[in-house]
Scaffold this motif. Sequence first.
Motif, PDB file in Angstrom:
ATOM      1  N   SER A   1     -48.288  -0.992 -57.160  1.00  0.00           N
ATOM      2  CA  SER A   1     -49.374  -2.068 -57.142  1.00  0.00           C
ATOM      3  C   SER A   1     -49.128  -3.173 -58.157  1.00  0.00           C
ATOM      4  CB  SER A   1     -50.801  -1.459 -57.215  1.00  0.00           C
ATOM      5  OG  SER A   1     -50.829  -0.775 -58.519  1.00  0.00           O
ATOM      6  N   VAL A   2     -48.730  -2.759 -59.375  1.00  0.00           N
ATOM      7  CA  VAL A   2     -48.422  -3.737 -60.275  1.00  0.00           C
ATOM      8  C   VAL A   2     -47.371  -4.612 -59.979  1.00  0.00           C
ATOM      9  CG1 VAL A   2     -47.490  -3.834 -62.829  1.00  0.00           C
ATOM     10  CG2 VAL A   2     -49.125  -2.325 -62.196  1.00  0.00           C
ATOM     11  N   ALA A   3     -46.391  -4.046 -59.220  1.00  0.00           N
ATOM     12  CA  ALA A   3     -45.160  -4.927 -58.808  1.00  0.00           C
ATOM     13  C   ALA A   3     -45.758  -6.089 -57.723  1.00  0.00           C
ATOM     14  CB  ALA A   3     -44.176  -4.146 -57.964  1.00  0.00           C
ATOM     15  N   VAL A   4     -46.627  -5.462 -56.895  1.00  0.00           N
ATOM     16  CA  VAL A   4     -47.078  -6.604 -55.717  1.00  0.00           C
ATOM     17  C   VAL A   4     -47.931  -7.558 -56.375  1.00  0.00           C
ATOM     18  CG1 VAL A   4     -48.807  -6.947 -53.763  1.00  0.00           C
ATOM     19  CG2 VAL A   4     -47.110  -4.890 -54.020  1.00  0.00           C
ATOM     20  N   PHE A   5     -48.702  -7.454 -57.415  1.00  0.00           N
ATOM     21  CA  PHE A   5     -49.741  -8.175 -58.135  1.00  0.00           C
ATOM     22  C   PHE A   5     -48.899  -9.061 -58.984  1.00  0.00           C
ATOM     23  CE2 PHE A   5     -52.026  -9.139 -62.012  1.00  0.00           C
ATOM     24  CZ  PHE A   5     -53.067  -9.983 -61.615  1.00  0.00           C
ATOM     25  N   ARG A   6     -47.793  -8.426 -59.320  1.00  0.00           N
ATOM     26  CA  ARG A   6     -46.806  -9.498 -60.269  1.00  0.00           C
ATOM     27  C   ARG A   6     -46.086 -10.730 -59.094  1.00  0.00           C
ATOM     28  NH1 ARG A   6     -43.514  -6.293 -61.330  1.00  0.00           N
ATOM     29  NH2 ARG A   6     -44.358  -5.589 -63.610  1.00  0.00           N
ATOM     30  N   GLU A   7     -45.800 -10.166 -57.973  1.00  0.00           N
ATOM     31  CA  GLU A   7     -45.239 -11.188 -57.267  1.00  0.00           C
ATOM     32  C   GLU A   7     -46.179 -12.049 -56.738  1.00  0.00           C
ATOM     33  OE1 GLU A   7     -43.837  -8.883 -53.933  1.00  0.00           O
ATOM     34  OE2 GLU A   7     -42.251  -8.096 -54.792  1.00  0.00           O
ATOM     35  N   LEU A   8     -47.411 -11.913 -56.665  1.00  0.00           N
ATOM     36  CA  LEU A   8     -48.631 -12.787 -56.080  1.00  0.00           C
ATOM     37  C   LEU A   8     -49.145 -13.649 -57.331  1.00  0.00           C
ATOM     38  CD1 LEU A   8     -51.035 -10.867 -53.937  1.00  0.00           C
ATOM     39  CD2 LEU A   8     -49.171 -12.524 -53.132  1.00  0.00           C
TER      40      LEU A   8
ATOM     41  N   GLU B   1     -46.218   6.104 -58.722  1.00  0.00           N
ATOM     42  CA  GLU B   1     -45.398   5.085 -57.867  1.00  0.00           C
ATOM     43  C   GLU B   1     -46.379   4.081 -57.189  1.00  0.00           C
ATOM     44  OE1 GLU B   1     -42.253   5.945 -55.563  1.00  0.00           O
ATOM     45  OE2 GLU B   1     -41.117   6.980 -57.180  1.00  0.00           O
ATOM     46  N   ASN B   2     -47.809   4.810 -57.095  1.00  0.00           N
ATOM     47  CA  ASN B   2     -48.779   3.867 -56.191  1.00  0.00           C
ATOM     48  C   ASN B   2     -49.077   2.656 -57.594  1.00  0.00           C
ATOM     49  OD1 ASN B   2     -48.908   5.208 -53.796  1.00  0.00           O
ATOM     50  ND2 ASN B   2     -50.607   6.540 -54.601  1.00  0.00           N
ATOM     51  N   MET B   3     -49.275   3.310 -58.659  1.00  0.00           N
ATOM     52  CA  MET B   3     -49.845   2.263 -59.609  1.00  0.00           C
ATOM     53  C   MET B   3     -48.661   1.400 -59.970  1.00  0.00           C
ATOM     54  SD  MET B   3     -49.228   1.935 -63.112  1.00  0.00           S
ATOM     55  CE  MET B   3     -48.506   3.335 -63.832  1.00  0.00           C
ATOM     56  N   GLN B   4     -47.341   1.853 -60.081  1.00  0.00           N
ATOM     57  CA  GLN B   4     -46.326   0.901 -60.349  1.00  0.00           C
ATOM     58  C   GLN B   4     -46.021   0.021 -59.228  1.00  0.00           C
ATOM     59  OE1 GLN B   4     -43.274   3.745 -61.160  1.00  0.00           O
ATOM     60  NE2 GLN B   4     -43.840   4.169 -63.327  1.00  0.00           N
TER      61      GLN B   4
ATOM     62  N   TYR C   1     -61.960  -0.769 -67.289  1.00  0.00           N
ATOM     63  CA  TYR C   1     -61.036  -1.369 -66.337  1.00  0.00           C
ATOM     64  C   TYR C   1     -61.554  -2.843 -65.971  1.00  0.00           C
ATOM     65  CZ  TYR C   1     -59.674   3.602 -65.981  1.00  0.00           C
ATOM     66  OH  TYR C   1     -59.171   4.798 -66.038  1.00  0.00           O
ATOM     67  N   PRO C   2     -60.923  -3.730 -66.433  1.00  0.00           N
ATOM     68  CA  PRO C   2     -61.548  -5.174 -66.240  1.00  0.00           C
ATOM     69  C   PRO C   2     -61.252  -5.329 -64.622  1.00  0.00           C
ATOM     70  CG  PRO C   2     -59.868  -5.184 -68.108  1.00  0.00           C
ATOM     71  CD  PRO C   2     -59.671  -3.827 -67.513  1.00  0.00           C
ATOM     72  N   SER C   3     -62.611  -6.064 -64.265  1.00  0.00           N
ATOM     73  CA  SER C   3     -62.621  -6.448 -63.047  1.00  0.00           C
ATOM     74  C   SER C   3     -62.527  -7.824 -62.754  1.00  0.00           C
ATOM     75  CB  SER C   3     -64.045  -6.055 -62.391  1.00  0.00           C
ATOM     76  OG  SER C   3     -64.948  -6.560 -63.180  1.00  0.00           O
ATOM     77  N   MET C   4     -62.169  -8.543 -61.578  1.00  0.00           N
ATOM     78  CA  MET C   4     -62.006  -9.929 -61.486  1.00  0.00           C
ATOM     79  C   MET C   4     -63.013 -10.361 -60.498  1.00  0.00           C
ATOM     80  SD  MET C   4     -58.321 -11.679 -59.815  1.00  0.00           S
ATOM     81  CE  MET C   4     -57.400 -11.201 -61.065  1.00  0.00           C
ATOM     82  N   GLU C   5     -63.562 -11.410 -60.796  1.00  0.00           N
ATOM     83  CA  GLU C   5     -64.838 -11.570 -60.017  1.00  0.00           C
ATOM     84  C   GLU C   5     -64.891 -13.145 -59.726  1.00  0.00           C
ATOM     85  OE1 GLU C   5     -68.460 -10.922 -62.174  1.00  0.00           O
ATOM     86  OE2 GLU C   5     -68.113  -8.546 -62.595  1.00  0.00           O
ATOM     87  N   PRO C   6     -64.792 -13.340 -58.415  1.00  0.00           N
ATOM     88  CA  PRO C   6     -64.679 -14.761 -57.827  1.00  0.00           C
ATOM     89  C   PRO C   6     -65.946 -15.516 -58.241  1.00  0.00           C
ATOM     90  CG  PRO C   6     -64.084 -13.233 -56.096  1.00  0.00           C
ATOM     91  CD  PRO C   6     -64.780 -12.444 -57.300  1.00  0.00           C
ATOM     92  N   GLN C   7     -65.941 -16.869 -58.683  1.00  0.00           N
ATOM     93  CA  GLN C   7     -67.055 -17.540 -59.012  1.00  0.00           C
ATOM     94  C   GLN C   7     -67.402 -18.466 -57.942  1.00  0.00           C
ATOM     95  OE1 GLN C   7     -68.304 -17.066 -62.179  1.00  0.00           O
ATOM     96  NE2 GLN C   7     -66.989 -15.143 -61.736  1.00  0.00           N
ATOM     97  N   GLY C   8     -67.038 -18.341 -56.658  1.00  0.00           N
ATOM     98  CA  GLY C   8     -67.344 -18.904 -55.557  1.00  0.00           C
ATOM     99  C   GLY C   8     -66.473 -18.916 -54.428  1.00  0.00           C
TER     100      GLY C   8
ATOM    101  N   THR D   1     -55.455  -7.836 -54.275  1.00  0.00           N
ATOM    102  CA  THR D   1     -54.057  -6.804 -54.948  1.00  0.00           C
ATOM    103  C   THR D   1     -54.604  -6.364 -56.208  1.00  0.00           C
ATOM    104  OG1 THR D   1     -52.648  -8.349 -53.570  1.00  0.00           O
ATOM    105  CG2 THR D   1     -51.909  -7.059 -55.493  1.00  0.00           C
ATOM    106  N   TYR D   2     -55.389  -7.130 -57.016  1.00  0.00           N
ATOM    107  CA  TYR D   2     -55.708  -6.834 -58.382  1.00  0.00           C
ATOM    108  C   TYR D   2     -56.735  -5.456 -58.322  1.00  0.00           C
ATOM    109  CZ  TYR D   2     -57.954  -6.907 -63.048  1.00  0.00           C
ATOM    110  OH  TYR D   2     -58.368  -6.522 -64.213  1.00  0.00           O
ATOM    111  N   GLU D   3     -57.558  -5.732 -57.355  1.00  0.00           N
ATOM    112  CA  GLU D   3     -58.513  -4.332 -57.205  1.00  0.00           C
ATOM    113  C   GLU D   3     -57.706  -3.109 -56.834  1.00  0.00           C
ATOM    114  OE1 GLU D   3     -61.210  -5.946 -54.210  1.00  0.00           O
ATOM    115  OE2 GLU D   3     -62.410  -6.920 -55.601  1.00  0.00           O
ATOM    116  N   THR D   4     -56.541  -3.597 -55.989  1.00  0.00           N
ATOM    117  CA  THR D   4     -55.707  -2.116 -55.468  1.00  0.00           C
ATOM    118  C   THR D   4     -55.163  -1.690 -56.780  1.00  0.00           C
ATOM    119  OG1 THR D   4     -55.433  -3.200 -53.355  1.00  0.00           O
ATOM    120  CG2 THR D   4     -53.974  -1.545 -53.959  1.00  0.00           C
ATOM    121  N   MET D   5     -54.442  -2.462 -57.547  1.00  0.00           N
ATOM    122  CA  MET D   5     -53.952  -2.026 -58.883  1.00  0.00           C
ATOM    123  C   MET D   5     -54.786  -1.559 -59.664  1.00  0.00           C
ATOM    124  SD  MET D   5     -51.976  -4.500 -61.727  1.00  0.00           S
ATOM    125  CE  MET D   5     -53.651  -5.026 -62.556  1.00  0.00           C
ATOM    126  N   ILE D   6     -56.109  -1.917 -59.781  1.00  0.00           N
ATOM    127  CA  ILE D   6     -57.314  -1.278 -60.721  1.00  0.00           C
ATOM    128  C   ILE D   6     -57.565   0.168 -60.243  1.00  0.00           C
ATOM    129  CG2 ILE D   6     -59.359  -1.364 -61.476  1.00  0.00           C
ATOM    130  CD1 ILE D   6     -57.771  -2.960 -63.191  1.00  0.00           C
TER     131      ILE D   6
END
Length: 1082
Positions: free
Chosen positions: A895-902, A890-893, A939-946, A958-963
């Motif tokens: 976190s996916v739901a929160v990421f989807r909302e954002l 459920e932690n995984m599911q 596990y693909p990471s999301m990296e800000p470019q600025g 939120t993506y990092e939490t999901m990962i």
Amino acid sequence: MKPSPGNGVSLETHREELLSNGGCGVSDTVTAVKPETGPGSPMTDKPGAGETTDAKGIPRRSSIIKDGSRAGRERKKTVSFSRSLSERKISSAADCISAMMEGTEFRKVRSNSRVYQRYYLLESGLQALRWEPSKKESDKACIAVPSIREVRTGRNTETFRTNGVYDQISEDCAFSIIYGETYEALDLVANSAEVANVWVTGLRYLILYGKHAIDMMASSEDSLRLAWLAETFSSMVVSDGQGGGEEVGISLGSAVGLIRSVNPGVRSEKVEHRFKELHRVKERMNGDRVTKEEFIEVFHDLCTRPEIYFLLVQFSSNKEYLDTKDLMRFLEVEQGMAQVTEDTSLELIQSHEPSEEGRRQGCLSLDGFTRYLTSLECHLFDPEHSQVCQDMSQPLSHYYINSSHNTYLIEDQFKGPADITGYIRALKMGCRCVEVDVWDGPSDEPVVYTSHTLTSPVKFHCVLDVIGRFAFEASEFPLILCVENHCSPCQQRVMLQHLRRILGERLYTKPLREGEVYLPSPNALRGKILLKGQKLEEGCGGAEGDVTDEDEGAEMCQRMKAGNSGEGLLKELSDLVTLCKSVRFTDFQMSFSIQKPWELCSFNETLALRCASERPGDFVNYNKRFLSRVYPSAMRIDSSNMNPQDLWKCGCQIVALNYQTPGLMMDLNIAWFRQNGNCGYVLRPAIMRQEVSYFSADTRDSVPGVSPQLLHVKVISGQNLPRPRGSGAKGDVVDPYVYVEIHGIPADCAERRTRTVMQNGDNPIFDESFEFQINLPELAMVRFVVLDDEFIGDEFIGQYTIPLECLQPGYRHIPLQSLMGEDLPYAMLFVHVALTNRRGGGKPYKRGLSVRKARRGRDYAALRDLGIKEVDEVFKMAGPQLKEATDLRENMQNSVAVFRELCGVSAVANLMQCVLALGSRVVGADGDPLMLFELREQYPSMEPQGPLPDVLRRVVSTYETMIQASRAVMELSDGVYDRILQIQTTAMKFHETLHSIAVKEGLKDRKVTRAVESFSWNITILKGQADLLKRAMTEVQENMKQVHYAALTSNLSKGVTGEATRPRRSLDTIQERATAPARGSP
């Protein structure tokens, strides 16, 4: 700017009553609104009390509707599709933007639970969106089009989710405009889904093309369609043979036939009427000829489906066609197809695109897209289930068996005739259990009929001839022949002769081997006919034993025996019965003690329903090992049917229905057995087959060990809906609405209906979404019913029923069937279907991601105490493991739901759609992405470019939490899974001796039964939770694949491009393969 031929917009003023907040309006089509004196001129809408009109003529409205309450009955302007010839259907960006320039009334939703009525319009320069009334200065009550970052459909912003009127707002009528550096949101609700689609499409077009939008609209005529129609018309001019060329045109009959060749569902009378109406408008005298311009205009009016146009532009970046990459994305994201390549898209384009230019360029036009969506490839029924797709090696008692009652009857039970056509029909429909009531007939020839009624007889050997001929035409799996034997010994010998002569070696006469506890499998019995009937006990003579014990003739037969006690069952006939010996049912306790696997009890409908109500758990356990047959009550003299679902949920394998009686019950039966190639056998849910498992047929809650799923159904539109049979009062007028019904266990049964669309059976637009929780998906069916809204009794138009397991996700067409089960020509529903939280019993890659809405609390699986200390100690060890398993999943599911909302996508969206939605939002002022995905790790990471604005920082967090939650599932689940299975294995050691252990512990009677039931419950929980954890690991793997692919597709991958991963084969290669001769041909 002039609209293109066939795509132009004729505008007129339209008024209708204001509806409640968020409700969709009653119009079923969308029309652009025409000004009275030209664009930009003042509107003459008369203001009501307290209203004023500004300098530009925008009407002011009363400002606030609190808490979603119904507004006053005001009159308003709106946009709606119209069916009249002078009002074109919207099928281009120019149409949408023209409507936006005229203005539309929306409800503006604020976070303070207030809803404001506002009038919005697009400035004539296409550079700003304005609204009235407003407390702001006029130059500030606007949004600059260049500042708009995204147009988001549905209730998918924080304001919508937290507003107190969320549940009162239609998902299909809501949309949000995200704008500015801080990603502010303007949340709006239209009066209909069609209006929302017009604005979403127009705004997205403006965002894409900016200041060049006018030039793009001028050059973006649907050239593929126009070129194709011109070519089609020219070819008809030649074949028409009247001379004079295109200026003279073609005959009216040829034009009607040409349009019907493209859209065969439209009636000839309607097409002809449209041409004649057009001629009257143009005051043409020569009404029997049709010019090219007239042909294109009427074609556009009758063959354009706006709902498909809006879908096309959603995936084509507002182009008038789909290229191969657009189509790939649609197939993967919406249709759930796996391993899609550009070759796949090209092949579809070659198959469905009507224009030669489109096929050459690899483009799918609106007409080609419509053809694809209405083809068999987009049928709601999964073609994998058209063949036998289930394990057929399980014991016979583990399957539902398609069964007929009194198969020989073709009308009612009392006076209807008996006929061999009843058997032909049933066997061709996949029936695997037919009934033969045999009685003494004249000339020593047994006959088949229902005794002591007015039904006419048919000779027994004629019935056998038909059975012998058609037994295995529809299915190779075993046929059960239920012989209700009421004959004297003399005519039993004749029966025996016919059986041996006609059926011969196909009769299965091998007894079950000693010690076997289950019946053979359907695979092992292929091509065999099993006789079900009375069988003599070992050592009995030929004149002993009962002849029959069941069905409507049983009681009469018992009375006959009083005066004919010397008659009995012929031994040779008895010997033909091996695997299906009929025995009387006394009670479950006795059956569990003495019944043999080859013995079969027949239950009257009344007795079966009483057992299902009073002893549901015992009934399920009984059917794990023994076959049970249920036949209709003798009171059903009209041949009406019981609901088979009431017995299937108890595990009853053979539920006999009156095939001659159409209606809901037969619809359910026919649909249910289609899911395994219509072979007559359907494997029962695992929880009903496992020796140690807990399931109660009357459950009104979730099933232990089974994760509930959410079924999302959007009923979009209907096509070519006919008048109800026998209905002539309203002429050709139909006022349709749709019921969506769920049939299954009591916890799942539900129904929802759409609004009524008045006076439109050709292409009614419903655009309504429903959500159903399904607790036992393997036993659920979905039924779509279309009715005609009548003042006195709504009339049936058509229906379609389908098992949940057979649903294909995405945009699908549903062919409607008549009351008699026949296909209604060209009558369809267009729907969107999605399943979330789906686990088990299906194909994960087709069913989308497993999704769960976040909840405040968390429910952990609860184990029950047995009252046996030794066993309870073992189960107590499972508590921490079950808690950890639930937390990981459920932690995984969540976190996916929160990421989807954002990400601003709907609850049915998968992670591919989430990442694709981010694509437009993360582009900076210089056109470069503000963040990228690093794809070289597991596990693909999301990296800000600025520097990132707050809203994007939240997305990254939120993506990092999901990962992290996904990584935990992959790294820890195997250990938890193994520990749960070890506890289950230890507990199962007590299974065989559980009853004696309970007695030693001092338990008695009901407490012993309760302990055994609790043991089954606990084992079911352990199996289910372990299974769910394994599927969570599969879910994570699928999630990561989708993120990886979507990042490549949207060019958000760091140092990697999507082009290299998708090689495109040339169109010439596909054409060569299509035209190459087959092997062995000259």
